[in-house]
Design a protein around this motif. Structure first.
Motif, PDB file in Angstrom:
ATOM      1  N   GLN A  23       0.873  -1.256   0.007  1.00 21.96           N
ATOM      2  CA  GLN A  23      -0.188   0.167  -0.107  1.00 21.96           C
ATOM      3  C   GLN A  23       1.019   1.258   0.110  1.00 21.96           C
ATOM      4  O   GLN A  23       1.772   1.500   0.535  1.00 21.96           O
ATOM      5  CB  GLN A  23      -1.031   0.072   1.188  1.00 21.96           C
ATOM      6  CG  GLN A  23      -1.815  -0.997   1.341  1.00 21.96           C
ATOM      7  CD  GLN A  23      -1.224  -2.070   2.591  1.00 21.96           C
ATOM      8  OE1 GLN A  23      -0.031  -2.313   2.397  1.00 21.96           O
ATOM      9  NE2 GLN A  23      -1.853  -2.880   2.992  1.00 21.96           N
ATOM     10  N   ILE A  37      -3.292   3.528   0.935  1.00 23.97           N
ATOM     11  CA  ILE A  37      -3.970   3.030  -0.163  1.00 23.97           C
ATOM     12  C   ILE A  37      -3.530   2.128  -1.168  1.00 23.97           C
ATOM     13  O   ILE A  37      -2.259   2.215  -1.744  1.00 23.97           O
ATOM     14  CB  ILE A  37      -4.016   4.898  -1.233  1.00 23.97           C
ATOM     15  CG1 ILE A  37      -4.474   5.851  -0.020  1.00 23.97           C
ATOM     16  CG2 ILE A  37      -4.727   4.455  -2.485  1.00 23.97           C
ATOM     17  CD1 ILE A  37      -3.457   6.700  -0.067  1.00 23.97           C
ATOM     18  N   VAL A  48      -8.274  10.579  -3.485  1.00 28.91           N
ATOM     19  CA  VAL A  48      -8.414   9.308  -2.818  1.00 28.91           C
ATOM     20  C   VAL A  48      -9.831   9.423  -1.862  1.00 28.91           C
ATOM     21  O   VAL A  48     -10.063  10.566  -1.446  1.00 28.91           O
ATOM     22  CB  VAL A  48      -7.350   9.147  -1.889  1.00 28.91           C
ATOM     23  CG1 VAL A  48      -7.458   8.200  -0.532  1.00 28.91           C
ATOM     24  CG2 VAL A  48      -5.965   8.880  -2.429  1.00 28.91           C
ATOM     25  N   ARG A  49     -10.605   8.530  -1.686  1.00 29.01           N
ATOM     26  CA  ARG A  49     -11.886   8.523  -0.973  1.00 29.01           C
ATOM     27  C   ARG A  49     -11.395   7.679   0.488  1.00 29.01           C
ATOM     28  O   ARG A  49     -10.949   6.563   0.189  1.00 29.01           O
ATOM     29  CB  ARG A  49     -13.095   8.046  -1.564  1.00 29.01           C
ATOM     30  CG  ARG A  49     -14.211   7.892  -0.695  1.00 29.01           C
ATOM     31  CD  ARG A  49     -15.547   7.475  -1.247  1.00 29.01           C
ATOM     32  NE  ARG A  49     -15.828   8.157  -2.556  1.00 29.01           N
ATOM     33  CZ  ARG A  49     -15.637   7.672  -3.725  1.00 29.01           C
ATOM     34  NH1 ARG A  49     -15.207   6.360  -4.203  1.00 29.01           N
ATOM     35  NH2 ARG A  49     -15.948   8.638  -4.776  1.00 29.01           N
ATOM     36  N   VAL A  51     -12.256   5.174   2.990  1.00 32.22           N
ATOM     37  CA  VAL A  51     -13.243   4.141   3.117  1.00 32.22           C
ATOM     38  C   VAL A  51     -13.411   3.501   4.582  1.00 32.22           C
ATOM     39  O   VAL A  51     -14.237   2.826   4.923  1.00 32.22           O
ATOM     40  CB  VAL A  51     -12.900   3.070   2.039  1.00 32.22           C
ATOM     41  CG1 VAL A  51     -13.199   3.605   0.734  1.00 32.22           C
ATOM     42  CG2 VAL A  51     -11.519   2.596   2.228  1.00 32.22           C
ATOM     43  N   GLU A  59      -7.773   3.985   5.775  1.00 29.34           N
ATOM     44  CA  GLU A  59      -7.740   3.279   4.453  1.00 29.34           C
ATOM     45  C   GLU A  59      -8.166   4.199   3.494  1.00 29.34           C
ATOM     46  O   GLU A  59      -9.470   4.540   3.785  1.00 29.34           O
ATOM     47  CB  GLU A  59      -8.170   1.910   4.666  1.00 29.34           C
ATOM     48  CG  GLU A  59      -7.334   0.892   5.077  1.00 29.34           C
ATOM     49  CD  GLU A  59      -7.939  -0.470   5.044  1.00 29.34           C
ATOM     50  OE1 GLU A  59      -9.165  -0.821   4.670  1.00 29.34           O
ATOM     51  OE2 GLU A  59      -7.283  -1.453   5.371  1.00 29.34           O
ATOM     52  N   ARG A  61      -9.253   4.759  -0.919  1.00 25.25           N
ATOM     53  CA  ARG A  61      -9.390   3.954  -2.076  1.00 25.25           C
ATOM     54  C   ARG A  61      -9.041   4.940  -3.197  1.00 25.25           C
ATOM     55  O   ARG A  61      -9.560   6.070  -3.515  1.00 25.25           O
ATOM     56  CB  ARG A  61     -11.004   3.500  -2.465  1.00 25.25           C
ATOM     57  CG  ARG A  61     -11.054   2.929  -3.705  1.00 25.25           C
ATOM     58  CD  ARG A  61     -12.599   2.207  -3.819  1.00 25.25           C
ATOM     59  NE  ARG A  61     -13.097   1.257  -2.676  1.00 25.25           N
ATOM     60  CZ  ARG A  61     -12.520   0.065  -2.651  1.00 25.25           C
ATOM     61  NH1 ARG A  61     -11.872  -0.436  -3.799  1.00 25.25           N
ATOM     62  NH2 ARG A  61     -12.786  -0.741  -1.668  1.00 25.25           N
ATOM     63  N   CYS A  63      -9.097   6.727  -6.311  1.00 28.22           N
ATOM     64  CA  CYS A  63     -10.107   7.457  -7.202  1.00 28.22           C
ATOM     65  C   CYS A  63      -9.406   7.560  -8.632  1.00 28.22           C
ATOM     66  O   CYS A  63      -9.944   7.598  -9.460  1.00 28.22           O
ATOM     67  CB  CYS A  63     -11.034   8.610  -6.620  1.00 28.22           C
ATOM     68  SG  CYS A  63     -11.636   8.180  -5.165  1.00 28.22           S
ATOM     69  N   ARG A  81      -7.222  -4.797  -9.822  1.00 22.78           N
ATOM     70  CA  ARG A  81      -7.531  -3.754  -8.793  1.00 22.78           C
ATOM     71  C   ARG A  81      -8.588  -4.236  -7.959  1.00 22.78           C
ATOM     72  O   ARG A  81      -8.806  -3.669  -6.819  1.00 22.78           O
ATOM     73  CB  ARG A  81      -8.163  -2.628  -9.604  1.00 22.78           C
ATOM     74  CG  ARG A  81      -7.058  -1.558 -10.098  1.00 22.78           C
ATOM     75  CD  ARG A  81      -7.499  -0.591 -11.352  1.00 22.78           C
ATOM     76  NE  ARG A  81      -6.675   0.053 -11.971  1.00 22.78           N
ATOM     77  CZ  ARG A  81      -5.850  -0.349 -12.708  1.00 22.78           C
ATOM     78  NH1 ARG A  81      -6.131  -1.342 -13.601  1.00 22.78           N
ATOM     79  NH2 ARG A  81      -4.736   0.421 -13.516  1.00 22.78           N
ATOM     80  N   GLU A  82      -9.310  -5.308  -8.238  1.00 27.02           N
ATOM     81  CA  GLU A  82     -10.364  -6.071  -7.190  1.00 27.02           C
ATOM     82  C   GLU A  82      -9.503  -6.983  -6.251  1.00 27.02           C
ATOM     83  O   GLU A  82     -10.210  -7.167  -5.186  1.00 27.02           O
ATOM     84  CB  GLU A  82     -11.322  -6.740  -7.865  1.00 27.02           C
ATOM     85  CG  GLU A  82     -12.150  -5.746  -8.853  1.00 27.02           C
ATOM     86  CD  GLU A  82     -11.851  -5.228 -10.141  1.00 27.02           C
ATOM     87  OE1 GLU A  82     -10.842  -5.820 -10.817  1.00 27.02           O
ATOM     88  OE2 GLU A  82     -12.042  -4.404 -10.682  1.00 27.02           O
ATOM     89  N   SER A  84      -6.030  -7.536  -5.559  1.00 23.63           N
ATOM     90  CA  SER A  84      -4.878  -7.225  -4.577  1.00 23.63           C
ATOM     91  C   SER A  84      -3.893  -8.393  -4.278  1.00 23.63           C
ATOM     92  O   SER A  84      -2.993  -7.938  -3.181  1.00 23.63           O
ATOM     93  CB  SER A  84      -5.331  -6.096  -3.327  1.00 23.63           C
ATOM     94  OG  SER A  84      -5.966  -7.164  -2.382  1.00 23.63           O
ATOM     95  N   GLN A 142     -10.475  -7.243  -0.549  1.00 26.19           N
ATOM     96  CA  GLN A 142     -10.815  -5.875  -0.900  1.00 26.19           C
ATOM     97  C   GLN A 142     -12.104  -5.595  -0.770  1.00 26.19           C
ATOM     98  O   GLN A 142     -12.606  -4.674  -0.439  1.00 26.19           O
ATOM     99  CB  GLN A 142     -10.121  -5.363  -2.109  1.00 26.19           C
ATOM    100  CG  GLN A 142      -8.839  -5.246  -2.002  1.00 26.19           C
ATOM    101  CD  GLN A 142      -8.020  -4.061  -1.473  1.00 26.19           C
ATOM    102  OE1 GLN A 142      -8.882  -2.836  -1.742  1.00 26.19           O
ATOM    103  NE2 GLN A 142      -6.978  -4.050  -1.025  1.00 26.19           N
TER     104      GLN A 142
END
Length: 159
Positions: A23, A37, A48-49, A51, A59, A61, A63, A81-82, A84, A142
């Motif tokens: 990360q 992230i 970044v959002r 989460v 943490e 995510r 964007c 991306r899904e 990790s 994730q």
């Protein structure tokens, strides 16, 4: 008085370094609050959002990449991306090797509290195959686990 970012808030952050799990790490505010992230690389400027907040870090995510790292590459795996599971696939292979060496040095110095002279940790030995090999299995979730028939979790290997 500075507080951690609210979950759901969107921020623009500069990534300082990589955690051993891959990360990207950014620091926020006067307290230098840590935001981790997945998919971020050192030096990048990101949207970044947030989460999830934990006691000592948040943490985020990814964007949007506003300023990419020169070491950023397109991940070869379609579910990178899904999933990790291959946490460095977006990082050029020579940079992956350098970061892995850095993580060993960091573990010896910070965790084991050893004095690590320059050159004590040798360069990471590259694999003859950059893809489709695994020396260990590290499950990363994730997203919520999908359920198959009879209530069993779906699993798989992406290579």
């Amino acid at each position: 008085d500075w507080k951690k970012p609210a979950e759901g808030s969107e921020l623009v952050l500069r990534i300082e370094t990589l955690a051993s799990g891959g990360q990207g790490i950014a620091r926020l505010g006067p307290s230098r609050w840590v935001v981790m992230i997945f998919g971020a690389l050192p030096g990048e400027l990101l949207e970044v959002r947030i989460v999830r907040n934990f006691r000592g870090y948040s943490e985020g995510r990814l964007c949007r990449v506003l300023e990419p790292s020169p070491d950023r590459v397109e991940p070869r795996c379609p579910v990178f991306r899904e999933c990790s599971g291959c946490q460095y696939q977006h990082l050029a292979y020579p940079a992956q090797l350098a970061w892995k060496r850095h993580h060993v040095e960091n573990a010896l110095a910070r965790i084991a509290e050893l004095e690590v002279p320059d050159g004590a940790v040798q360069d990471t030995v590259p694999s003859p195959a950059e893809y489709n090999y695994m020396t260990k299995m590290v499950p990363h979730l994730q997203m919520p686990v999908q359920r198959a028939r009879r209530g069993r979790a779906k699993s798989g290997r992406y290579g």
